[in-house]
Design a protein around this motif. Structure first.
Motif, PDB file in Angstrom:
ATOM      1  N   GLY A  63       8.368 -27.602  31.200  1.00 56.35           N
ATOM      2  CA  GLY A  63       8.395 -26.191  30.841  1.00 56.35           C
ATOM      3  C   GLY A  63       7.009 -25.607  31.066  1.00 56.35           C
ATOM      4  O   GLY A  63       6.004 -26.305  30.919  1.00 56.35           O
ATOM      5  N   ILE A  64       6.954 -24.326  31.456  1.00 56.49           N
ATOM      6  CA  ILE A  64       5.672 -23.646  31.648  1.00 56.49           C
ATOM      7  C   ILE A  64       5.742 -22.248  31.037  1.00 56.49           C
ATOM      8  O   ILE A  64       6.827 -21.706  30.843  1.00 56.49           O
ATOM      9  CB  ILE A  64       5.277 -23.521  33.132  1.00 56.49           C
ATOM     10  N   ASN A  65       4.581 -21.700  30.733  1.00 53.03           N
ATOM     11  CA  ASN A  65       4.487 -20.289  30.389  1.00 53.03           C
ATOM     12  C   ASN A  65       4.218 -19.548  31.679  1.00 53.03           C
ATOM     13  O   ASN A  65       3.256 -19.844  32.384  1.00 53.03           O
ATOM     14  CB  ASN A  65       3.353 -20.044  29.396  1.00 53.03           C
ATOM     15  N   ALA A  66       5.063 -18.585  31.991  1.00 52.55           N
ATOM     16  CA  ALA A  66       4.947 -17.870  33.263  1.00 52.55           C
ATOM     17  C   ALA A  66       4.838 -16.373  33.016  1.00 52.55           C
ATOM     18  O   ALA A  66       5.515 -15.831  32.149  1.00 52.55           O
ATOM     19  CB  ALA A  66       6.162 -18.169  34.132  1.00 52.55           C
ATOM     20  N   ARG A  67       3.995 -15.732  33.806  1.00 51.26           N
ATOM     21  CA  ARG A  67       3.888 -14.273  33.751  1.00 51.26           C
ATOM     22  C   ARG A  67       4.883 -13.690  34.738  1.00 51.26           C
ATOM     23  O   ARG A  67       4.808 -13.948  35.941  1.00 51.26           O
ATOM     24  CB  ARG A  67       2.474 -13.810  34.093  1.00 51.26           C
ATOM     25  N   GLN A  72       5.291  -9.568  31.300  1.00 51.61           N
ATOM     26  CA  GLN A  72       5.693 -10.355  30.146  1.00 51.61           C
ATOM     27  C   GLN A  72       5.462 -11.846  30.410  1.00 51.61           C
ATOM     28  O   GLN A  72       5.704 -12.335  31.515  1.00 51.61           O
ATOM     29  CB  GLN A  72       7.172 -10.091  29.856  1.00 51.61           C
ATOM     30  N   VAL A  73       4.971 -12.573  29.392  1.00 52.94           N
ATOM     31  CA  VAL A  73       4.824 -14.026  29.495  1.00 52.94           C
ATOM     32  C   VAL A  73       6.034 -14.656  28.823  1.00 52.94           C
ATOM     33  O   VAL A  73       6.378 -14.318  27.692  1.00 52.94           O
ATOM     34  CB  VAL A  73       3.513 -14.520  28.850  1.00 52.94           C
ATOM     35  N   LYS A  74       6.673 -15.564  29.544  1.00 60.16           N
ATOM     36  CA  LYS A  74       7.906 -16.176  29.061  1.00 60.16           C
ATOM     37  C   LYS A  74       7.885 -17.673  29.347  1.00 60.16           C
ATOM     38  O   LYS A  74       7.366 -18.107  30.368  1.00 60.16           O
ATOM     39  CB  LYS A  74       9.090 -15.512  29.765  1.00 60.16           C
ATOM     40  N   ARG A  75       8.456 -18.444  28.467  1.00 63.00           N
ATOM     41  CA  ARG A  75       8.603 -19.891  28.674  1.00 63.00           C
ATOM     42  C   ARG A  75       9.792 -20.120  29.603  1.00 63.00           C
ATOM     43  O   ARG A  75      10.894 -19.632  29.330  1.00 63.00           O
ATOM     44  CB  ARG A  75       8.819 -20.590  27.332  1.00 63.00           C
ATOM     45  N   SER A 143       2.482 -18.408  38.225  1.00 62.44           N
ATOM     46  CA  SER A 143       2.883 -17.024  38.001  1.00 62.44           C
ATOM     47  C   SER A 143       4.202 -16.785  38.700  1.00 62.44           C
ATOM     48  O   SER A 143       4.494 -17.409  39.704  1.00 62.44           O
ATOM     49  CB  SER A 143       1.821 -16.051  38.522  1.00 62.44           C
TER      50      SER A 143
END
Length: 144
Positions: A63-67, A72-75, A143
């Motif tokens: 899993g990553i945090n993505a912009r 918006q930043v979303k997992r 990203s």
């Protein structure tokens, strides 16, 4: 001296400045993908992932945090897809794909384009040219 494989893929415009191309994930039917050089990853829908998993052609990686494009930043979950056939002329293997909940279209992002030796986009006619589809020199980009 061996020459690199070159693939020329027709791009579809649909009366916009946005390009689409035909591609196939795993053994699924060919479909249209948005070509987005501003996206870091191949992005697929949950429905597409379900089809790939049913054929055992995708496995969870991390899993990553993505912009997202809207800021918006979303997992999101990253899966490894066994194969991606771009336009019937360039087959890539073990491609990272971000699964976007609620997404309705699939997106070809920079991680896919980085897997080939070089790429170029031309107009009149609109084409994506990929060289050395076996280069597999991708690096992760965080990203979307």
């Amino acid at each position: 001296m061996q020459h690199a494989q070159v693939a020329e893929i027709d791009l579809l415009e649909k009366n916009t400045d946005v390009f689409y191309l035909r591609a196939r994930l795993g053994d699924a039917d060919e479909s249209e993908f948005l070509l987005d050089t501003g996206s870091g990853y191949l992005a697929i829908s949950e429905d597409e992932l379900a089809k790939l998993k049913q054929s055992d052609m995708a496995r969870y990686e991390r899993g990553i945090n993505a912009r997202l494009a809207n800021g918006q930043v979303k997992r999101v979950s990253i899966y490894i897809v066994d194969s991606l056939d771009l336009g019937g002329g360039c087959v890539l293997h073990n491609v990272e794909a971000a699964v976007l909940p609620g997404a309705t279209r699939n997106i070809i992002g920079m991680n896919v384009l980085k897997m080939v030796g070089n790429f170029s986009i031309s107009f009149n006619p609109s084409k994506l040219t990929l060289s050395d589809c076996s280069a597999n020199t991708a690096e992760a980009v965080a990203s979307l």
